[in-house]
Write an enzyme that holds these catalytic residues in place. Sequence first.
Site, PDB file in Angstrom:
ATOM      1  N   ASP A  83       0.813  -1.212   0.000  1.00 49.77           N
ATOM      2  CA  ASP A  83       0.000   0.000   0.000  1.00 49.77           C
ATOM      3  C   ASP A  83       0.846   1.261   0.000  1.00 49.77           C
ATOM      4  O   ASP A  83       2.070   1.209   0.168  1.00 49.77           O
ATOM      5  CB  ASP A  83      -0.963  -0.011   1.205  1.00 49.77           C
ATOM      6  CG  ASP A  83      -0.306  -0.505   2.494  1.00 49.77           C
ATOM      7  OD1 ASP A  83       0.933  -0.506   2.561  1.00 49.77           O
ATOM      8  OD2 ASP A  83      -1.029  -0.880   3.424  1.00 49.77           O
ATOM      9  N   ASN A 152      -7.290  -3.331  14.261  1.00 48.80           N
ATOM     10  CA  ASN A 152      -8.683  -3.674  13.934  1.00 48.80           C
ATOM     11  C   ASN A 152      -8.752  -4.874  12.988  1.00 48.80           C
ATOM     12  O   ASN A 152      -9.797  -5.143  12.409  1.00 48.80           O
ATOM     13  CB  ASN A 152      -9.414  -2.468  13.333  1.00 48.80           C
ATOM     14  CG  ASN A 152      -8.779  -2.001  12.022  1.00 48.80           C
ATOM     15  OD1 ASN A 152      -7.889  -2.659  11.496  1.00 48.80           O
ATOM     16  ND2 ASN A 152      -9.240  -0.878  11.510  1.00 48.80           N
ATOM     17  N   HIS A 154      -6.985  -5.338  10.181  1.00 42.16           N
ATOM     18  CA  HIS A 154      -6.796  -5.121   8.741  1.00 42.16           C
ATOM     19  C   HIS A 154      -5.506  -5.751   8.226  1.00 42.16           C
ATOM     20  O   HIS A 154      -4.522  -5.867   8.933  1.00 42.16           O
ATOM     21  CB  HIS A 154      -6.896  -3.636   8.362  1.00 42.16           C
ATOM     22  CG  HIS A 154      -5.781  -2.756   8.837  1.00 42.16           C
ATOM     23  ND1 HIS A 154      -5.971  -1.428   9.124  1.00 42.16           N
ATOM     24  CD2 HIS A 154      -4.466  -2.998   9.051  1.00 42.16           C
ATOM     25  CE1 HIS A 154      -4.818  -0.896   9.484  1.00 42.16           C
ATOM     26  NE2 HIS A 154      -3.888  -1.824   9.457  1.00 42.16           N
ATOM     27  N   GLU A 159      -9.558  -2.105   5.495  1.00 40.51           N
ATOM     28  CA  GLU A 159     -10.227  -1.826   6.756  1.00 40.51           C
ATOM     29  C   GLU A 159     -11.443  -2.738   6.932  1.00 40.51           C
ATOM     30  O   GLU A 159     -11.904  -3.357   5.958  1.00 40.51           O
ATOM     31  CB  GLU A 159     -10.660  -0.353   6.773  1.00 40.51           C
ATOM     32  CG  GLU A 159      -9.490   0.630   6.692  1.00 40.51           C
ATOM     33  CD  GLU A 159      -8.669   0.711   7.974  1.00 40.51           C
ATOM     34  OE1 GLU A 159      -8.471  -0.313   8.653  1.00 40.51           O
ATOM     35  OE2 GLU A 159      -8.206   1.824   8.299  1.00 40.51           O
TER      36      GLU A 159
HETATM   37  C1  GLP Z   1      -0.478  -0.244   8.638  1.00 37.12           C
HETATM   38  C2  GLP Z   1      -0.124  -0.996   7.365  1.00 37.12           C
HETATM   39  C3  GLP Z   1      -0.293  -2.485   7.536  1.00 37.12           C
HETATM   40  C4  GLP Z   1       0.364  -2.941   8.824  1.00 37.12           C
HETATM   41  C5  GLP Z   1      -0.309  -2.283   9.987  1.00 37.12           C
HETATM   42  C6  GLP Z   1       0.250  -2.716  11.328  1.00 37.12           C
HETATM   43  O1  GLP Z   1      -1.794   0.098   8.750  1.00 37.12           O
HETATM   44  N1  GLP Z   1      -0.877  -0.564   6.235  1.00 37.12           N
HETATM   45  O2  GLP Z   1       0.266  -3.157   6.419  1.00 37.12           O
HETATM   46  O3  GLP Z   1       0.295  -4.331   8.950  1.00 37.12           O
HETATM   47  O4  GLP Z   1      -0.128  -0.882   9.854  1.00 37.12           O
HETATM   48  O5  GLP Z   1       1.321  -1.900  11.687  1.00 37.12           O
HETATM   49  P1  GLP Z   1       2.359  -2.205  12.822  1.00 37.12           P
HETATM   50  O6  GLP Z   1       3.262  -3.238  12.270  1.00 37.12           O
HETATM   51  O7  GLP Z   1       3.075  -0.875  13.011  1.00 37.12           O
HETATM   52  O8  GLP Z   1       1.611  -2.657  14.000  1.00 37.12           O
END
Ligand code: GLP
Length: 283
Positions: A83, A152, A154, A159
């Site tokens: 993304d 959440n 995702h 989302e």
């Molecule tokens: C973001 C990214 C996800 C990632 C998530 C969790 O929203 N788009 O790909 O998995 O954060 O992030 P973290 O690894 O900082 O908990």
Amino acid sequence: MVILCELPVHSQKEAVIEVIICPTAESANHLVAQLIADTVRAKPRAVLGLATGKTPEGVYERLATLHKEQKLDFSFTTTFNLDEYLGVAASNPQSFRSTMDRQLFSKINIKRENTHLPNGMASDLESECAAYEKRIMDAGGIDIQLLGIGLNGHLAFNEPMSSLTSRTRPKSLTPETRAQNAPFFGTLDQVPARAITMGVGTILDSRWCILLATGSSKAEILLKAIEGPMSAAVTASALQMHRRCTVVVDESAAAWLQMKEYYRWVFATEPEWAPYRSLVTAH
Ligand code: GLP
């Protein structure tokens, strides 16, 4: 002799979601990096799907070390990131492009033209999303997709209530996700409202998904995603129907899982994991 296809290691195993519980986040990072490294060694032209966020940082650090110390070669490797924020230029230090350059691409011998992220500044978003899907297909599809999980549930920026068959598209971020990503931007106001994200369907097309989750903040959502019902309310739960998904967690993230002892037993007994057992306990 006709070679039908060049398969990465472990691809012989299908239709399974396996959970590997590592004693620490460090050992989880090492294991994931090793699985990626072994795939790249077995298939130098491997197509890697990459993620951003705090979670994969240790994996990228380890891959950079393997490149430096063991000459792990990325010169034929292609990458696609999950993304990118909308309205954030690649040159912006907060863009996922800059993050990937900083954390991994600048530290290994990958060719820049082989690294792909959606263009968050595209004027025609529909064409940009369709072109991203096409680039993945033209590259032969993703061999190994590294994933994190949002609080959440995702995957990427899919989302809650994203269709489980969704493809790459623009997506509005939830307030919770924006808050989770605020530390990267300084203040909540600066976090973009939207992003381009691979869809859940795009992710499920990858030949092998590796979900990495570490830390106690992920324990509750991991229970829902892995052992709860499959639902668009928790998009990571779609991994339950993936043909090959490996979930790598540390003890803190595994805390709420009900099937913990079975997962440990599988990891201790399945022959394919034998080469990785000592690595997991060493860190
Ligand atoms: C973001 C990214 C996800 C990632 C998530 C969790 O929203 N788009 O790909 O998995 O954060 O992030 P973290 O690894 O900082 O908990």
